[in-house]
Design a protein around this motif. Sequence first.
Motif, PDB file in Angstrom:
ATOM      1  N   ALA A  45       1.346  -3.729   1.717  1.00 38.71           N
ATOM      2  CA  ALA A  45       1.072  -4.422   0.624  1.00 38.71           C
ATOM      3  C   ALA A  45       0.383  -5.572   0.989  1.00 38.71           C
ATOM      4  N   ASN A  46       0.705  -6.335   2.034  1.00 44.25           N
ATOM      5  CA  ASN A  46       0.108  -7.501   2.764  1.00 44.25           C
ATOM      6  C   ASN A  46      -1.211  -7.340   3.072  1.00 44.25           C
ATOM      7  N   LEU A  83      -4.483  -3.469  -6.154  1.00 45.59           N
ATOM      8  CA  LEU A  83      -3.613  -4.007  -7.006  1.00 45.59           C
ATOM      9  C   LEU A  83      -2.472  -2.854  -7.607  1.00 45.59           C
ATOM     10  N   PHE A  84      -2.691  -1.604  -7.625  1.00 42.20           N
ATOM     11  CA  PHE A  84      -1.929  -0.821  -7.955  1.00 42.20           C
ATOM     12  C   PHE A  84      -0.948  -0.343  -6.512  1.00 42.20           C
ATOM     13  N   VAL A  85      -1.524  -0.458  -5.573  1.00 46.19           N
ATOM     14  CA  VAL A  85      -0.882  -0.280  -4.271  1.00 46.19           C
ATOM     15  C   VAL A  85       0.291  -1.197  -4.263  1.00 46.19           C
ATOM     16  N   ILE A  86      -0.082  -2.594  -4.366  1.00 43.50           N
ATOM     17  CA  ILE A  86       0.619  -3.566  -4.076  1.00 43.50           C
ATOM     18  C   ILE A  86       1.725  -3.663  -5.084  1.00 43.50           C
ATOM     19  N   ALA A  87       1.558  -3.386  -6.613  1.00 44.29           N
ATOM     20  CA  ALA A  87       2.512  -3.083  -7.258  1.00 44.29           C
ATOM     21  C   ALA A  87       3.655  -1.945  -6.934  1.00 44.29           C
ATOM     22  N   LYS A  91       7.548  -2.444  -6.299  1.00 43.35           N
ATOM     23  CA  LYS A  91       8.819  -1.785  -6.760  1.00 43.35           C
ATOM     24  C   LYS A  91       9.615  -1.277  -5.412  1.00 43.35           C
ATOM     25  N   TYR A  92       9.072  -0.622  -4.853  1.00 41.57           N
ATOM     26  CA  TYR A  92       9.899   0.199  -3.689  1.00 41.57           C
ATOM     27  C   TYR A  92      10.844  -0.835  -3.041  1.00 41.57           C
ATOM     28  N   ARG A  93       9.826  -1.919  -2.536  1.00 37.98           N
ATOM     29  CA  ARG A  93      10.320  -3.281  -1.549  1.00 37.98           C
ATOM     30  C   ARG A  93      11.996  -3.665  -2.208  1.00 37.98           C
ATOM     31  N   ILE A  94      11.663  -3.978  -3.663  1.00 38.28           N
ATOM     32  CA  ILE A  94      12.758  -4.583  -4.297  1.00 38.28           C
ATOM     33  C   ILE A  94      13.783  -3.786  -4.529  1.00 38.28           C
ATOM     34  N   LEU A  95      13.845  -2.493  -4.813  1.00 39.59           N
ATOM     35  CA  LEU A  95      14.967  -1.426  -4.655  1.00 39.59           C
ATOM     36  C   LEU A  95      15.505  -1.441  -3.326  1.00 39.59           C
ATOM     37  N   ALA A  96      14.766  -1.035  -2.489  1.00 38.77           N
ATOM     38  CA  ALA A  96      15.266  -0.660  -1.013  1.00 38.77           C
ATOM     39  C   ALA A  96      15.919  -1.958  -0.526  1.00 38.77           C
TER      40      ALA A  96
END
Length: 593
Positions: A45-46, A83-87, A91-96
Motif C-alpha cells: 500500500a505504501n 488507489l484501488f490497491v490502496i483501498a 480494508k485487509y489491514r484494518i480487519l487483520a
Amino acid sequence: MARNKFDVDEELTREFNWSHYQRLGGYIKPYRTAIFKVLFIIILANTAGMLGPYFTKIAIDDVIPQKNIPLLLGLGMIFLLSLFVIAWCMKYRILAITEIGQDILKDMRSSIFEHLQRLPFSYFDNRPHGKILIRVVNYINTLSDLLSNGLINLISDIFSVIITLLFMFFIDVKLTLYSLALLPILFILVMVITSQQRKAYQALSNKQSNLNAYIHESIAGIKITQSFAREKKNYEIFNEVSEEFRTSWMHAVKIQFLLWPGVQNISVLTTCLIYFLGIRQMGVDVSTGTLIAFIGYINNFWNPVISIGNFYNSLVTATAYLERIFETMDEVPDIQDAPEAKVLPPIQGRVDFEEVTFRYEEGKNILNHVTFHITPGQSIALVGPTGAGKTTIINLLSRFYDVNEGYVKVDGYDVREVTLHSLRTQMGVMLQDTFVFSGTILENIRYGRLDATEEEIIAAAKIVRAHDFISELKEGYQTIVEERGSTLSAGQRQLISFARALLADPKILILDEATSSIDTKTEELLQQGLQELLKGRTSFIIAHRLSTIKNSSQIFYIDQGQIVEAGTHDELMAQKGKYHHLYQSQYDLIHTN
C-alpha cells in the motif's frame, strides 16, 4: 480522619523497565506469521501511495508540455489502479490488525485471570476488589488501541517514512535535506513532553483505580448503605473521588495533546520553507513539477511522523498501565507446588498434626505445638473461643497456609510435598462465608463436581434437606439465582453450598460453621442426613452450636492456640472443664429464652 483503602494511591512495587515491553512482545510472538502478512500488505500500500506525487511531477514537467495525451491517460489509469490497491490493502489491514490485537488482549487477560486464581487469600484480603478488577478489565482494554492499531501502524509509518525519503532523495537531495531541517526541534519537543506525560498517567491510573474500587464497594454494600441512611455521605465521598479522577484526567490529557499541535506546526513550517526556497530559488534549482511533488511527499513524510508521535503518546500512556498489569502477574503466590511435588493418590482420610506451630505475623503464634492423630472415618469437632485457632487448623489441613514448625500429613504424605490440586480435590470444604454464584441452582450445586449428573445433584440435595425448598421454587433446580445468592435466604444459601461440598464425595469433609444460618427445624432435618454422610469420611466440624456436634468421635476444645481438652461429648462433660462450662452456658441460655 483515616483514609480508606479505596482512596489511597497504590505504590508501585516495581518501577518500569524495558523488560515490560519484552514481556509484551512474548504475547505478540505467537501471531508473528499473521503480522508479517499484514506488513507485506502495508509495504504494498505504501509503495502504491508513493506513485501519485511522482506521476504528478512527470505529468507537469514532461507529459503536459509535450501534449502526450495517451501517456497522460496511461498515467491516470495506473494512478487510479493504485488507489484501488490502496483501498483493498486498507480494508485487509484494518480487519487483520483488529483481530490480532484482540487475540493478544484475550491472551493477556487470560494470563492475569489465571494467575489471580492461584494467589493466596491474603492478596485479596489486603486490596479492595475494585482495584483488582480494574487491572483485568480496564487496564487491559487500555492497551487495545496500542495493540490493535498502534503497533502495526508504527511499522507501517516507519516503512512509509523510509519509502518517502527514498523517493525524495531520488528526486532532489538538497531539497530533501532542507525538508528535514526542523526535525531536531521535534525530538526536543518529544523528550520534554513525554517525561511529564508518564508521571501524569501514573497518577491517573491511581485515581481511576480508586474510583473503581469505591464504586465496587458501594454496590456490594448497598443494603448496609440504605439501612443506615448513608446515601448522602456516600455521594459526597463519590464526588470527591470522582473529582480527583477528573482533575488527573484533564492534567494528563493536556500534556498528551501538546505533542500533536507541535508536530503539526513543524510540518506546516517545513512546507512553507520548501515553498519559499522553491519560489525564490535560494540554494536550489527546481522545476514546478518537482516542487509540487515535494509538497506531496512532505505530507506523506509528516503524516506518518505525526502518527509515530501519536503512537509514542499511546506507548507512554500504556506504560503506566503495563506497570500495574505486570505487577499483578509478578505477585508470587505464598502457597504453590514444590518443585518435586507428587500427585497425592486416592486417600483413606488419615490426618496427622505433629508439633504444629503457626503464625500470621512474627512473634504472635496462633497455634502452639499442636499434635493430634485422626484415623479414617472419625468426625472431629473443634470448639472454643473466637480467635483460638480453630479455622487455622482446617486452613493448614487444606494448605491455604503453610506451617512454620512441625508438619501436617494426610495418609502419611506431608501436604507441602504433594500438588495442591490433588490435595484439595479430595477434600470437601464448606466455609462459614457461603458463596452462591449467579446462575441456576443446579449449576451452583454442580460446581462441586462438574461431571455430576442431575440425578446425583438431586441426591446430594436430598441428603442435606435442600431438595424440599428447591422443589417449592417455581423453576425448581432451574431457578436462576442472582449474584451472591441475594434472592435466597441465608439458610437456603448454606444448604446449597453444603450440597455442593457433598457432591464432590470427599474423603475429608470440612465444615466451618455449616449450620450457623439454619433455623432449628431445618437443623434437625440436616442432622439426619449428616449422620449418613459422615460415615466412612474423616470430617472436621467447627460449630458454636454445641448441640450439632454431640455425636462427634472426638471434640477438641481449642484455647490460646492449643488443644486444652479432648474427648467425646460425654467424657468432656464428665470432666466439668471448659467444654462443660461452655455447653452448660448454651443450655441455660436456650432454656431461659
